[in-house]
Design an enzyme around this catalytic site. Sequence first.
Site: not given
Ligand code: CDP
Ligand code: MG
Length: 151
Positions: A9, A57, A85, A91, A105, A115, A118
Amino acid sequence: MEITLALIKPHVVRNTYAMQQIRALISQNFTVLDQKEVCITKELSERFYAEHKGKYFYHRLTSFMNSGPSYALILQSEACIQKWRSLLGPTKVFRAVYADPNCIRSLYGLSDTRNACHGSDSEESALREISILFPEFDAAVGSRQAKREEA
Ligand code: CDP
Ligand code: MG
């Protein structure tokens, strides 16, 4: 052999030390099939994160992804999706710091949104995300090549 999409990112791309460390970790663990710096427009970011449309978000996330260049890689290894992952960790960065202090992360994440990186969460998402960021990449050719290497 599996493939996945890794995306570093924008705030990490600006951090030379973090980039070196993450790229070293990637080369120790995966074959890189393709990689490039990519400027993710707001539209591209909305397509990429379409599953999160409507969440609180979503705007914050898609704007952040549009705040500077990202770095995208197609990774390949056995169980690549889960492997990348688990190198990423949870996350939410505040959870990552407690659960796994050495994960990516935890080391390079700044907030829930920023974070660090991805990783695709399934084979289906990997193909969808790769086709968005590497439209020229032919997954069928990638998998034939992997089979030849295994033989
Ligand atoms: O990236 P990951 O699959 O672990 O998490 P996700 O639940 O698919 O969320 C996608 C992205 O949204 C995250 O990697 C964060 O950058 C963002 N996010 C956020 O800004 N605030 C949250 N409460 C959860 C996720
Ligand atoms: Mg995701």
